[in-house]
Design an enzyme around this catalytic site. Structure first.
Site: not given
Length: 367
Positions: A104, A212, A134
């Site tokens: 993402h 992230s 992901d």
């Protein structure tokens, strides 16, 4: 006698008032630190502090800042083109210049750049992405600085209560270290597809936007997970963060580097959302359509008609009930590609048994 006592009291009162008025000036004159203070010596750092400092020094060179620019678009307020820039963290995976990050972080972007801890900014390209996990692998384009691959650990033997450390770039602040513990194991988290990521690590180490794609480390400085998501009403850390287990990362990264994609066990079906099935009072997986050439299509499983009439509903796999696409997907992943399974398929109130072989549908899904 009373007059003498009164005079004495007035004198003492005046003396006290004078002292009260003068005291701040005397204090400022005699007690102010007008010169640098003498440094108080301290003993050695505590063993835990020394271990954390050593961990950061050894692991931080493996953590990079990932920048991704979206496809330029024309603003409705001007004729100039605008492009959105998003950023996150990444992990140096090997000496060849592969970097692990979250899918993402780079999804839907046209240009990607990576800033190394040396300060060097390097262009990067996507080697492969696995939206179901992901995860994505980037390739650095001719970096001049030395690369420091992360030390890799295991996630299968983690225990709740173990110390965790996260390094990343929250809100664009490079090389930020936070710490916590393993709060829970075996969590499930939905991905951008219909599949769930299983075995997620829950930690209370503060994780914020920008973390992230960065590493979650154990007390030995080994990678145990890739930070991926937080649960928060405000979008900031609320003590509930999730990391993709390193055992999954290790396997997926190798597949992406070798083949650019990850095999996807499936039947080649597109299913209705769970809440839609619930609203219709249907317990099972409603087939919306089947992919051409897929195991499901070859087995005669059919999707809904153009006017929305439901044909087939999968209710059992190998004799066990399934209530959602997530449950069906979990069974397919546990069985693996190439394994035969039996499906109970309901159509117009009648149930039939269908035998299918699980296939790699990653190529079918891209059609």
């Amino acid at each position: 006698m009373p007059i003498r006592f009164l005079r004495l009291a007035i004198v003492w009162l005046l003396l006290l008032v004078s002292i009260w008025v003068v005291q701040p000036y005397v204090t400022a004159l005699w007690l102010s630190a007008s010169a640098p203070r003498t440094v108080t010596p301290r003993a050695d750092l505590a063993a835990a502090e020394q271990a954390t400092i050593r961990l950061f020094k050894e692991a931080s060179p493996s953590v990079v800042h990932v920048y991704a620019r979206g496809t330029p678009r024309t603003s409705i307020f001007s004729d100039e083109q605008e492009s959105r820039v998003q950023s996150g963290s990444g992990i140096v995976w090997d000496l060849a210049g592969h970097v692990i990050t979250n899918n993402h972080v780079i999804s839907g972007t046209a240009e990607i750049g990576v800033r190394l801890t040396s300060g060097e900014f390097v262009a990067a390209r996507v080697v492969g992405a696995a939206p179901n996990y992901d995860l994505a692998v980037l390739q650095l384009e001719r970096p001049r600085s030395a690369l420091h691959p992360i030390a890799v650990g295991r996630s299968a033997d983690l225990q709740v209560g173990q110390s965790t450390f996260a390094i990343g770039n929250p809100y664009g602040l490079d090389q930020t270290l936070t710490s916590g513990i393993v709060s829970a194991l075996g969590r499930k988290l939905p991905s951008v597809t219909a599949r769930e990521i299983k075995g997620m690590i829950q930690t209370d180490a503060p994780i914020n936007p920008g973390n992230s794609g960065g590493p979650l480390l154990d007390s030995a400085g080994r990678l145990i997970g890739v930070n991926s998501a937080i649960v928060s009403g405000s979008g900031a850390s609320a003590g509930i963060g999730f990391a993709i287990p390193v055992d999954i990362v290790n396997r997926v990264a190798a597949e992406l580097i070798r083949n650019g994609r990850v095999p996807l066990p499936g039947l080649g079906i597109v299913a209705a959302k769970q809440d839609e099935a619930t609203s219709l009072g249907i317990d099972g997986v409603i087939i919306v359509r089947t992919l051409p050439g897929s195991p499901a299509a070859q087995a005669g499983i059919e999707g809904a008609t153009e006017d929305g009439v439901i044909r087939d509903i999968i209710t059992e796999v190998n004799g066990k009930p399934v209530h959602s696409m997530e449950e069906l997907t979990s069974v397919l992943e546990d069985e693996g590609i190439g394994k035969p399974i039996e499906l109970s398929v309901e159509r117009a109130g009648r149930t039939r048994t269908v035998k299918v072989t699980i296939a790699d549908v990653s190529r079918l899904a891209q059609r």
